[in-house]
Design a protein around this motif. Structure first.
Motif, PDB file in Angstrom:
ATOM      1  N   LEU A 123       0.829  -1.204   0.000  1.00  0.00           N
ATOM      2  CA  LEU A 123       0.000   0.000   0.000  1.00  0.00           C
ATOM      3  C   LEU A 123       0.865   1.255   0.000  1.00  0.00           C
ATOM      4  O   LEU A 123       0.561   2.235  -0.698  1.00  0.00           O
ATOM      5  CB  LEU A 123      -0.928  -0.008   1.209  1.00  0.00           C
ATOM      6  CG  LEU A 123      -2.046  -1.059   1.174  1.00  0.00           C
ATOM      7  CD1 LEU A 123      -2.627  -1.274   2.562  1.00  0.00           C
ATOM      8  CD2 LEU A 123      -3.138  -0.641   0.195  1.00  0.00           C
ATOM      9  N   GLY A 124       1.943   1.221   0.776  1.00  0.00           N
ATOM     10  CA  GLY A 124       2.827   2.379   0.836  1.00  0.00           C
ATOM     11  C   GLY A 124       3.502   2.667  -0.486  1.00  0.00           C
ATOM     12  O   GLY A 124       3.637   3.834  -0.890  1.00  0.00           O
ATOM     13  N   LEU A 125       3.934   1.621  -1.182  1.00  0.00           N
ATOM     14  CA  LEU A 125       4.569   1.810  -2.491  1.00  0.00           C
ATOM     15  C   LEU A 125       3.575   2.356  -3.516  1.00  0.00           C
ATOM     16  O   LEU A 125       3.927   3.190  -4.362  1.00  0.00           O
ATOM     17  CB  LEU A 125       5.160   0.493  -2.978  1.00  0.00           C
ATOM     18  CG  LEU A 125       6.428   0.028  -2.254  1.00  0.00           C
ATOM     19  CD1 LEU A 125       6.789  -1.391  -2.664  1.00  0.00           C
ATOM     20  CD2 LEU A 125       7.590   0.979  -2.544  1.00  0.00           C
ATOM     21  N   ARG A 126       2.336   1.878  -3.426  1.00  0.00           N
ATOM     22  CA  ARG A 126       1.309   2.380  -4.346  1.00  0.00           C
ATOM     23  C   ARG A 126       1.024   3.861  -4.080  1.00  0.00           C
ATOM     24  O   ARG A 126       0.905   4.665  -5.008  1.00  0.00           O
ATOM     25  CB  ARG A 126       0.034   1.554  -4.193  1.00  0.00           C
ATOM     26  CG  ARG A 126      -1.030   1.886  -5.217  1.00  0.00           C
ATOM     27  CD  ARG A 126      -2.234   0.993  -5.062  1.00  0.00           C
ATOM     28  NE  ARG A 126      -3.368   1.536  -5.789  1.00  0.00           N
ATOM     29  CZ  ARG A 126      -4.630   1.203  -5.552  1.00  0.00           C
ATOM     30  NH1 ARG A 126      -4.916   0.298  -4.626  1.00  0.00           N
ATOM     31  NH2 ARG A 126      -5.611   1.749  -6.253  1.00  0.00           N
ATOM     32  N   THR A 179      17.362   3.564  13.139  1.00  0.00           N
ATOM     33  CA  THR A 179      17.791   2.656  12.086  1.00  0.00           C
ATOM     34  C   THR A 179      19.292   2.438  12.118  1.00  0.00           C
ATOM     35  O   THR A 179      19.789   1.308  12.046  1.00  0.00           O
ATOM     36  CB  THR A 179      17.390   3.217  10.703  1.00  0.00           C
ATOM     37  OG1 THR A 179      15.977   3.439  10.692  1.00  0.00           O
ATOM     38  CG2 THR A 179      17.745   2.240   9.602  1.00  0.00           C
ATOM     39  N   LEU A 180      20.034   3.528  12.232  1.00  0.00           N
ATOM     40  CA  LEU A 180      21.493   3.410  12.254  1.00  0.00           C
ATOM     41  C   LEU A 180      21.972   2.651  13.486  1.00  0.00           C
ATOM     42  O   LEU A 180      22.934   1.883  13.418  1.00  0.00           O
ATOM     43  CB  LEU A 180      22.120   4.815  12.223  1.00  0.00           C
ATOM     44  CG  LEU A 180      21.889   5.604  10.922  1.00  0.00           C
ATOM     45  CD1 LEU A 180      22.419   7.022  11.062  1.00  0.00           C
ATOM     46  CD2 LEU A 180      22.558   4.904   9.737  1.00  0.00           C
ATOM     47  N   SER A 230      18.975  -1.566   5.409  1.00  0.00           N
ATOM     48  CA  SER A 230      19.539  -0.714   4.347  1.00  0.00           C
ATOM     49  C   SER A 230      18.438   0.012   3.577  1.00  0.00           C
ATOM     50  O   SER A 230      18.589   1.194   3.222  1.00  0.00           O
ATOM     51  CB  SER A 230      20.393  -1.545   3.396  1.00  0.00           C
ATOM     52  OG  SER A 230      19.620  -2.557   2.760  1.00  0.00           O
ATOM     53  N   LYS A 231      17.328  -0.679   3.322  1.00  0.00           N
ATOM     54  CA  LYS A 231      16.200  -0.020   2.655  1.00  0.00           C
ATOM     55  C   LYS A 231      15.607   1.069   3.541  1.00  0.00           C
ATOM     56  O   LYS A 231      15.266   2.162   3.061  1.00  0.00           O
ATOM     57  CB  LYS A 231      15.112  -1.043   2.317  1.00  0.00           C
ATOM     58  CG  LYS A 231      15.332  -1.823   1.045  1.00  0.00           C
ATOM     59  CD  LYS A 231      14.094  -2.648   0.705  1.00  0.00           C
ATOM     60  CE  LYS A 231      14.274  -3.397  -0.597  1.00  0.00           C
ATOM     61  NZ  LYS A 231      13.053  -4.187  -0.942  1.00  0.00           N
ATOM     62  N   ALA A 232      15.488   0.772   4.820  1.00  0.00           N
ATOM     63  CA  ALA A 232      14.935   1.762   5.748  1.00  0.00           C
ATOM     64  C   ALA A 232      15.792   3.021   5.764  1.00  0.00           C
ATOM     65  O   ALA A 232      15.284   4.140   5.666  1.00  0.00           O
ATOM     66  CB  ALA A 232      14.834   1.165   7.153  1.00  0.00           C
ATOM     67  N   GLU A 233      17.116   2.830   5.865  1.00  0.00           N
ATOM     68  CA  GLU A 233      18.010   3.985   5.892  1.00  0.00           C
ATOM     69  C   GLU A 233      17.891   4.803   4.610  1.00  0.00           C
ATOM     70  O   GLU A 233      17.837   6.044   4.635  1.00  0.00           O
ATOM     71  CB  GLU A 233      19.461   3.528   6.079  1.00  0.00           C
ATOM     72  CG  GLU A 233      20.431   4.697   6.127  1.00  0.00           C
ATOM     73  CD  GLU A 233      21.885   4.259   6.233  1.00  0.00           C
ATOM     74  OE1 GLU A 233      22.765   5.135   6.183  1.00  0.00           O
ATOM     75  OE2 GLU A 233      22.122   3.041   6.355  1.00  0.00           O
ATOM     76  N   LYS A 278       7.726   8.217   1.901  1.00  0.00           N
ATOM     77  CA  LYS A 278       9.041   7.605   2.057  1.00  0.00           C
ATOM     78  C   LYS A 278       9.347   7.332   3.529  1.00  0.00           C
ATOM     79  O   LYS A 278       9.933   6.295   3.879  1.00  0.00           O
ATOM     80  CB  LYS A 278      10.115   8.492   1.429  1.00  0.00           C
ATOM     81  CG  LYS A 278      10.074   8.494  -0.108  1.00  0.00           C
ATOM     82  CD  LYS A 278      11.148   9.371  -0.692  1.00  0.00           C
ATOM     83  CE  LYS A 278      11.127   9.338  -2.227  1.00  0.00           C
ATOM     84  NZ  LYS A 278      11.586   8.062  -2.776  1.00  0.00           N
ATOM     85  N   ASN A 279       8.959   8.242   4.393  1.00  0.00           N
ATOM     86  CA  ASN A 279       9.154   8.034   5.824  1.00  0.00           C
ATOM     87  C   ASN A 279       8.350   6.833   6.320  1.00  0.00           C
ATOM     88  O   ASN A 279       8.848   6.000   7.089  1.00  0.00           O
ATOM     89  CB  ASN A 279       8.754   9.292   6.582  1.00  0.00           C
ATOM     90  CG  ASN A 279       8.986   9.176   8.069  1.00  0.00           C
ATOM     91  OD1 ASN A 279      10.084   8.842   8.513  1.00  0.00           O
ATOM     92  ND2 ASN A 279       7.953   9.426   8.856  1.00  0.00           N
ATOM     93  N   SER A 280       7.094   6.732   5.869  1.00  0.00           N
ATOM     94  CA  SER A 280       6.252   5.600   6.275  1.00  0.00           C
ATOM     95  C   SER A 280       6.839   4.275   5.797  1.00  0.00           C
ATOM     96  O   SER A 280       6.862   3.282   6.534  1.00  0.00           O
ATOM     97  CB  SER A 280       4.835   5.774   5.722  1.00  0.00           C
ATOM     98  OG  SER A 280       4.217   6.920   6.273  1.00  0.00           O
ATOM     99  N   LEU A 281       7.316   4.257   4.549  1.00  0.00           N
ATOM    100  CA  LEU A 281       7.921   3.031   4.020  1.00  0.00           C
ATOM    101  C   LEU A 281       9.212   2.684   4.770  1.00  0.00           C
ATOM    102  O   LEU A 281       9.497   1.498   5.016  1.00  0.00           O
ATOM    103  CB  LEU A 281       8.205   3.193   2.533  1.00  0.00           C
ATOM    104  CG  LEU A 281       6.996   2.997   1.625  1.00  0.00           C
ATOM    105  CD1 LEU A 281       7.258   3.570   0.235  1.00  0.00           C
ATOM    106  CD2 LEU A 281       6.626   1.519   1.524  1.00  0.00           C
ATOM    107  N   ALA A 282       9.953   3.712   5.146  1.00  0.00           N
ATOM    108  CA  ALA A 282      11.169   3.448   5.918  1.00  0.00           C
ATOM    109  C   ALA A 282      10.840   2.747   7.232  1.00  0.00           C
ATOM    110  O   ALA A 282      11.546   1.809   7.640  1.00  0.00           O
ATOM    111  CB  ALA A 282      11.905   4.762   6.188  1.00  0.00           C
TER     112      ALA A 282
END
Length: 375
Positions: A300-303, A371-372, A337-340, A323-327
């Motif tokens: 849903l987030g990507l859409r 995340t880091l 790595s995707k989250a960062e 982008k923040n929500s997907l992270a």
């Protein structure tokens, strides 16, 4: 979900243009009608093109310093707010105000522009700049039309949004209630009252009184359904807000059902690239994430992100929200790595809009730090 700045405000601005162009020629009137239709359908860039055409006609017909030019500049500014270009919106508002100071210094047109510029500053979290402009707009309007007018209700509603962001919740409640009372006294039973109810409900939800919030939002939904029908896109914002209340109460099943209904309505009534659909996809994704279904949340987030990037542009603040929500989803899935990467992209967008002082960067930076630390 954010508090609702008055959609009715831009309708007032368009009505001003439609009324004032009626005596000029049919082409200008048609452009205004088409621009409003494009705005309502979420086609903001196309609406900007039409209003820019209208501005060019007005400047040629009346000259660059005419009040109709100023009113059109204000509409153009509102549209630039919608696509996230707040700097451009600020410039247009200031140019409109310069014209209005010379031609109509105590008019409702000027009050509308002051209110609009204040909204730019609210969106930018430059709240100390917003309040005096809003108060000036209120004073001009009250002197022009009295205290019981729909324009006063619009300004009071937006004052409520401002005071909420300032943390002055008593003032926010008073402003929302005054807006509601004005609209009720005028016999209105439509979107304006629903907006007031939703903002009051949002306030009470944030203050930890969800039962009080629920009753107000249920009333808002009933009004919208009676006016527009159960499956009209205007109903969806209230559905999403009620879902937020249920989330605060921990009832994710009810919240998911409401968000699914909002998505279904948006999908069946709006263009597949409408930004409102992206909002509801994002809300539903957040609920799935809260329920632990991160795969559904990711889809849903990507859409939602794809819609926002295509419709609003890659540098829009709502793209940063996606982008923040997907992270956060990727962080929950352990895909560090995707989250960062998504956190850094969100930060980059916000920095370009307002710089590091922008308050909405704070939670994103906090999430990035988490995340880091997980690496």
């Amino acid at each position: 979900m954010r508090s609702l700045l008055s959609f009715f405000g831009i309708i007032i601005l368009f009505v001003i243009i439609l009324q004032d162009t009626a005596y000029c020629n049919g082409d200008m009137y048609a452009i205004s009608e088409e621009a409003l239709a494009l705005y309502r359908s979420g086609r903001y860039y196309d609406a900007i093109e039409k209003v820019q055409q209208e501005l060019n006609i007005f400047e040629k017909h009346f000259g660059p310093d005419h009040q109709e030019v100023a009113a059109t500049l204000s509409i153009l500014a509102k549209l630039y707010i919608e696509i996230g270009d707040r700097n451009k919106a600020e410039q247009l508002c200031k140019r409109a105000l310069d014209i209005q100071e010379k031609t109509i210094p105590a008019s409702l047109d000027k009050a509308a522009t002051l209110s609009l510029l204040s909204n730019v500053y609210i969106e930018n979290w430059e709240l100390s700049k917003a309040e005096p402009l809003m108060q000036q707009a209120l004073t001009i309007s009250e002197n022009s039309v009295g205290q019981q007018h729909e324009i006063i209700a619009v300004i009071q509603n937006d004052l409520g949004v401002l005071y909420s962001k300032l943390g002055q919740y008593d003032k926010a409640e008073t402003a929302y209630q005054r807006a509601l009372l004005i609209n009720e006294s005028l016999g209105k039973k439509s979107e304006e009252i629903s907006t007031n109810l939703q903002n009051l409900g949002k306030l009470y939800c944030d203050l930890g009184t969800p039962a009080k919030a629920e009753a107000l939002i249920q009333r808002a939904i009933l009004i919208l359904e009676n006016v527009f029908g159960r499956d009209h896109p205007r109903v969806t914002s209230a559905l999403s807000l009620l879902a937020e209340v249920y989330c605060k109460e921990g009832d994710y099943t009810k919240a998911k059902q409401l968000c699914q209904r909002a998505v279904s309505i948006a999908e069946s009534t709006l263009d597949q690239w409408h930004p409102v659909l992206a909002i509801h996809l994002g809300n539903l994704g957040q609920i799935y994430s809260d329920m632990g279904d991160h795969d559904s949340a990711e889809k849903l987030g990507l859409r939602a992100l794809k819609i926002r990037e295509r419709t609003l542009g890659p540098g829009h603040p709502d793209v940063a929200v996606s982008k923040n929500s997907l992270a956060m989803v990727y962080l929950a899935k352990g895909e560090i790595s995707k989250a960062e990467s998504f956190y850094r992209q969100a930060i980059s967008i916000e920095e370009k809009i307002m710089g590091m002082k922008y308050l909405e960067l704070v939670p994103i930076l906090q999430h990035l730090a988490t995340t880091l630390a997980a690496q």
